[in-house]
Design a protein around this motif. Structure first.
Motif, PDB file in Angstrom:
ATOM      1  N   ILE A   1     -27.133  12.719  54.479  1.00 27.03           N
ATOM      2  CA  ILE A   1     -26.730  11.447  53.634  1.00 27.03           C
ATOM      3  C   ILE A   1     -25.389  11.060  53.778  1.00 27.03           C
ATOM      4  N   PHE A   2     -24.353  11.950  53.679  1.00 33.27           N
ATOM      5  CA  PHE A   2     -22.948  11.307  53.825  1.00 33.27           C
ATOM      6  C   PHE A   2     -22.300  11.815  54.894  1.00 33.27           C
ATOM      7  N   GLY A   3     -23.048  12.567  55.943  1.00 37.44           N
ATOM      8  CA  GLY A   3     -22.234  12.816  57.082  1.00 37.44           C
ATOM      9  C   GLY A   3     -21.010  13.985  56.975  1.00 37.44           C
ATOM     10  N   ASP A   4     -21.002  14.640  56.086  1.00 40.48           N
ATOM     11  CA  ASP A   4     -20.077  15.535  55.718  1.00 40.48           C
ATOM     12  C   ASP A   4     -20.371  17.068  56.118  1.00 40.48           C
ATOM     13  N   TRP A   5     -19.537  17.699  56.676  1.00 39.03           N
ATOM     14  CA  TRP A   5     -19.712  19.029  57.047  1.00 39.03           C
ATOM     15  C   TRP A   5     -18.459  19.977  56.825  1.00 39.03           C
ATOM     16  N   PRO A   6     -18.528  20.885  56.191  1.00 38.19           N
ATOM     17  CA  PRO A   6     -17.094  21.389  55.716  1.00 38.19           C
ATOM     18  C   PRO A   6     -16.515  22.020  56.867  1.00 38.19           C
ATOM     19  N   GLN A   7     -15.268  22.428  56.877  1.00 41.61           N
ATOM     20  CA  GLN A   7     -14.592  22.884  57.663  1.00 41.61           C
ATOM     21  C   GLN A   7     -14.915  24.575  57.628  1.00 41.61           C
ATOM     22  N   THR A   8     -14.658  25.270  59.162  1.00 41.83           N
ATOM     23  CA  THR A   8     -15.195  26.620  59.222  1.00 41.83           C
ATOM     24  C   THR A   8     -14.561  27.485  57.794  1.00 41.83           C
ATOM     25  N   ILE A   9     -13.123  27.267  57.521  1.00 40.22           N
ATOM     26  CA  ILE A   9     -12.479  28.126  56.627  1.00 40.22           C
ATOM     27  C   ILE A   9     -13.065  27.827  55.286  1.00 40.22           C
ATOM     28  N   THR A  10     -13.689  26.707  54.972  1.00 43.79           N
ATOM     29  CA  THR A  10     -14.482  26.384  53.595  1.00 43.79           C
ATOM     30  C   THR A  10     -15.720  27.059  53.726  1.00 43.79           C
ATOM     31  N   LEU A  11     -16.184  27.303  54.785  1.00 44.33           N
ATOM     32  CA  LEU A  11     -17.544  28.011  54.799  1.00 44.33           C
ATOM     33  C   LEU A  11     -17.513  29.418  54.625  1.00 44.33           C
ATOM     34  N   ILE A  12     -16.175  30.155  55.333  1.00 40.85           N
ATOM     35  CA  ILE A  12     -15.846  31.512  55.189  1.00 40.85           C
ATOM     36  C   ILE A  12     -15.753  31.723  53.690  1.00 40.85           C
ATOM     37  N   GLY A  13     -14.968  30.763  53.046  1.00 41.73           N
ATOM     38  CA  GLY A  13     -14.572  31.158  51.569  1.00 41.73           C
ATOM     39  C   GLY A  13     -15.807  30.973  50.752  1.00 41.73           C
ATOM     40  N   ALA A  14     -16.773  29.926  51.304  1.00 43.35           N
ATOM     41  CA  ALA A  14     -17.951  30.124  50.503  1.00 43.35           C
ATOM     42  C   ALA A  14     -18.934  31.286  50.391  1.00 43.35           C
TER      43      ALA A  14
END
Length: 306
Positions: free
Chosen positions: A257-270
């Protein structure tokens, strides 16, 4: 416990998380068009009406709130209002997956707060998982970097207020109807944001805005009803981990919907936060099973002879 009950509980939990996340996406779709206070007031009006009908049909309106529960209900209301403001403001200004990832720290903060304020025992394993989870949160918000802003702090404030809400909920009497508490809270949120909305100008609503606000109201009620049914079906230790599917929904909706995808470091933190939360839930289930087993053993021994 039949396996079908556990699977039913898992589907209900996933349905609740999907409904809550779709609600978030609909609210985020109003960012930049409708002020936060106006959005929350209008959604609160519809939500309160729907909750009122459900509470009436369930007979909750015929019950009185015991005086001993006034304090917990007040602090639960404070937690709900604070978390709604900080969460929606952050949601308006950052990717939905990022704020969702921050909110996954809730099982960790609730466990830690229960240990600090209620003296609930927490062993070194769970405490280590909590510390690891907070490291994951820091990877998501990344203070001191270009990706850090005040809305990351708003996300953390939302976690704190939800923790307050859940701790207050634990202090409620068991015989207090959930729908009565929900109705009181929903009404107070509506009133608080209604008064706050008077401090600024209102935006004109078009059909799209009306549809999104109405849809968000339906989704949040659907999510709450699924959450109630979850408590009545399946084993909590089996069902609880499926709450993390909200992050998957946030990733999918944020991208589509918004065309957003988190950065790799954000995914690692999640991933660290989710893993820590899952381990915490696993350890809590183990401790509960051992406590129940010990209680049954003591009962089987019977009273000691005098």
């Amino acid at each position: 416990m039949a396996r079908s009950d556990n699977l039913t509980g898992a589907f209900l939990m996933m349905g609740a998380m999907a409904a809550f996340t779709v609600n978030d996406a609909m609210i985020k779709g109003l960012a930049g068009q409708i002020p936060v206070f106006q959005v929350m007031f209008l959604r609160g009006v519809l939500t309160t009406l729907l909750v009122g009908v459900i509470a009436w049909r369930m007979g909750a309106l015929a019950r009185r709130l015991p005086r001993a529960d006034w304090g917990p209900v007040f602090w639960r209301m404070v937690g709900e209002i604070g978390s709604a403001y900080f969460f929606v403001t952050a949601l308006f200004n950052m990717p939905i997956a990022n704020i969702s990832a921050i909110m996954q720290a809730l099982p960790l903060t609730i466990t830690l707060a229960a240990a600090l304020f209620f003296r609930e025992p927490v062993g070194w394993r769970r405490m280590s998982a909590i510390m690891a989870g907070f490291v994951g949160v820091m990877l998501i918000v990344r203070p001191g970097t270009d990706g850090f802003n005040v809305y990351s702090v708003y996300g953390l404030a939302a976690v704190a207020f939800v923790t307050l809400r859940d701790l207050a909920t634990r202090r409620l009497s068991r015989d207090v109807p959930s729908m009565l508490v929900t109705l009181i809270t929903s009404f107070c949120i509506m009133a608080a944001f209604g008064l706050a909305s008077l401090t600024g100008e209102w935006a004109t609503l078009d059909m799209r805005s009306v549809a999104l606000i109405a849809g968000a109201s339906v989704m949040i009620i659907g999510g709450y009803l699924c959450s109630i049914m979850v408590m009545r079906v399946g084993e909590i230790s089996f069902v609880a981990p499926f709450r993390y599917t909200s992050l998957l929904w946030a990733l999918i909706l944020g991208w589509l919907i918004f065309g957003d995808w988190p950065q790799t470091i954000t995914l690692i933190g999640a991933a660290i936060v989710v893993a820590s939360g899952l381990f915490t839930l696993y350890r809590e289930a183990q401790v509960s099973r051992r406590a129940r087993a010990e209680e049954k053993r003591q009962l089987s021994l019977g009273p000691r002879p005098r």
